[in-house]
Design a protein around this motif. Structure first.
Motif, PDB file in Angstrom:
ATOM      1  N   ASP A  39      33.375  44.499  45.783  1.00 46.64           N
ATOM      2  CA  ASP A  39      33.954  43.238  45.319  1.00 46.64           C
ATOM      3  C   ASP A  39      34.575  42.503  46.505  1.00 46.64           C
ATOM      4  O   ASP A  39      34.554  42.994  47.634  1.00 46.64           O
ATOM      5  CB  ASP A  39      34.989  43.487  44.216  1.00 46.64           C
ATOM      6  CG  ASP A  39      36.104  44.430  44.642  1.00 46.64           C
ATOM      7  OD1 ASP A  39      36.353  44.598  45.854  1.00 46.64           O
ATOM      8  OD2 ASP A  39      36.762  45.003  43.752  1.00 46.64           O
ATOM      9  N   LYS A  40      35.112  41.322  46.242  1.00 46.84           N
ATOM     10  CA  LYS A  40      35.699  40.494  47.301  1.00 46.84           C
ATOM     11  C   LYS A  40      36.896  41.185  47.960  1.00 46.84           C
ATOM     12  O   LYS A  40      37.109  41.065  49.157  1.00 46.84           O
ATOM     13  CB  LYS A  40      36.132  39.128  46.730  1.00 46.84           C
ATOM     14  CG  LYS A  40      34.986  38.280  46.279  1.00 46.84           C
ATOM     15  CD  LYS A  40      34.282  37.682  47.462  1.00 46.84           C
ATOM     16  CE  LYS A  40      33.218  36.706  46.985  1.00 46.84           C
ATOM     17  NZ  LYS A  40      32.325  36.318  48.042  1.00 46.84           N
ATOM     18  N   GLU A  41      37.691  41.900  47.161  1.00 46.84           N
ATOM     19  CA  GLU A  41      38.866  42.579  47.708  1.00 46.84           C
ATOM     20  C   GLU A  41      38.461  43.660  48.713  1.00 46.84           C
ATOM     21  O   GLU A  41      39.025  43.743  49.805  1.00 46.84           O
ATOM     22  CB  GLU A  41      39.695  43.201  46.582  1.00 46.84           C
ATOM     23  CG  GLU A  41      40.955  43.882  47.061  1.00 46.84           C
ATOM     24  CD  GLU A  41      41.745  44.516  45.931  1.00 46.84           C
ATOM     25  OE1 GLU A  41      42.601  45.361  46.249  1.00 46.84           O
ATOM     26  OE2 GLU A  41      41.521  44.187  44.754  1.00 46.84           O
ATOM     27  N   SER A  42      37.481  44.484  48.340  1.00 46.09           N
ATOM     28  CA  SER A  42      37.044  45.531  49.267  1.00 46.09           C
ATOM     29  C   SER A  42      36.334  44.922  50.475  1.00 46.09           C
ATOM     30  O   SER A  42      36.455  45.430  51.590  1.00 46.09           O
ATOM     31  CB  SER A  42      36.167  46.566  48.568  1.00 46.09           C
ATOM     32  OG  SER A  42      35.034  45.989  47.985  1.00 46.09           O
ATOM     33  N   GLU A  43      35.620  43.831  50.274  1.00 52.48           N
ATOM     34  CA  GLU A  43      34.978  43.129  51.379  1.00 52.48           C
ATOM     35  C   GLU A  43      36.030  42.628  52.374  1.00 52.48           C
ATOM     36  O   GLU A  43      35.864  42.765  53.596  1.00 52.48           O
ATOM     37  CB  GLU A  43      34.173  41.960  50.824  1.00 52.48           C
ATOM     38  CG  GLU A  43      33.214  41.333  51.803  1.00 52.48           C
ATOM     39  CD  GLU A  43      32.365  40.289  51.107  1.00 52.48           C
ATOM     40  OE1 GLU A  43      32.604  39.091  51.378  1.00 52.48           O
ATOM     41  OE2 GLU A  43      31.497  40.660  50.308  1.00 52.48           O
TER      42      GLU A  43
END
Length: 170
Positions: A39-43
Motif C-alpha cells: 500500500d501507499k504507507e509501506s511504499e
C-alpha cells in the motif's frame, strides 16, 4: 558477529543499525529488505529507508521469506531490516504459522555463518499491553520468541529509545 537492535516505532533503530554497519569498516554491505510493499504507507516507508541508506554503499536484496534464495558476497556486513516484517510474512504467508519460528531461526543461523557482521533490527510491537485476537497474539508471541532467541545468540544487544542506543549486552 550478530548484533540485535530493538526499539519502538520511529525510535531511530534503523539509523543506528545502519551506522553500526558503516562504522564496521566492512566494504561489502548488504541490506536485506523484508517488507512486502502492499500500500501507499509501506511504499513511503520503503522510500524513506532507501533515502536513509543512499550513498552508504549498501546492495539491497529482497528477502520476503526465510527460504528466499540468497547469494551473499564473501565476508559481508549484512543488515536485516526487519524481523517483524519477516515474521509476519512467514506467519501470515503461504507456509503458514506452523514451523515459522524454526524456518526463520534456520535462515538467520545461515546468515550468522555467512556474514562477518549481521545486524538484525527488531521491534517491540509486542510490549504495548493490548489484548489482541488469537491470531495476532500468536504472531506477537512468535516475534517475542524470535527476539529472545536472537538476543541469546547475539554478541551485542541494543535498544534504541528516542534516538539514544542503550546497550543491554554484553
Amino acid at each position: 558477529m550478530l548484533i540485535l537492535v530493538s526499539g519502538g516505532s520511529a525510535s531511530g533503530k534503523s539509523a543506528f543499525a545502519e551506522s553500526l554497519i558503516v562504522l564496521s569498516g566492512l566494504s561489502s554491505r548488504v541490506y536485506l529488505a523484508t517488507m512486502q510493499v502492499r500500500d501507499k504507507e509501506s511504499e513511503a516507508r520503503v522510500e524513506r529507508h532507501r533515502a536513509m541508506r543512499a550513498d552508504k554503499g549498501f546492495t539491497t536484496v529482497e528477502l520476503p521469506f526465510a527460504d528466499s534464495p540468497l547469494t551473499l558476497p564473501p565476508a559481508p556486513a549484512v543488515l536485516l531490516e526487519d524481523l517483524p516484517n519477516l515474521a509476519a510474512n512467514e506467519f501470515f504467508g503461504p507456509a503458514g504459522p506452523g514451523g515459522a519460528e524454526g524456518r526463520i531461526l534456520a535462515a538467520l543461523d545461515r546468515l550468522i555463518c555467512a556474514a562477518e557482521l549481521l545486524v538484525v533490527v527488531t521491534g517491540e510491537v509486542y510490549s504495548d499491553g493490548v489484548a489482541y485476537d488469537g491470531e495476532t497474539a500468536a504472531y506477537l508471541a512468535l516475534l517475542a520468541a524470535l527476539s529472545r532467541a536472537l538476543a541469546r545468540r547475539a554478541g551485542a544487544v541494543y535498544e534504541v529509545v528516542c534516538g539514544i542506543p542503550v546497550r543491554h549486552k554484553p
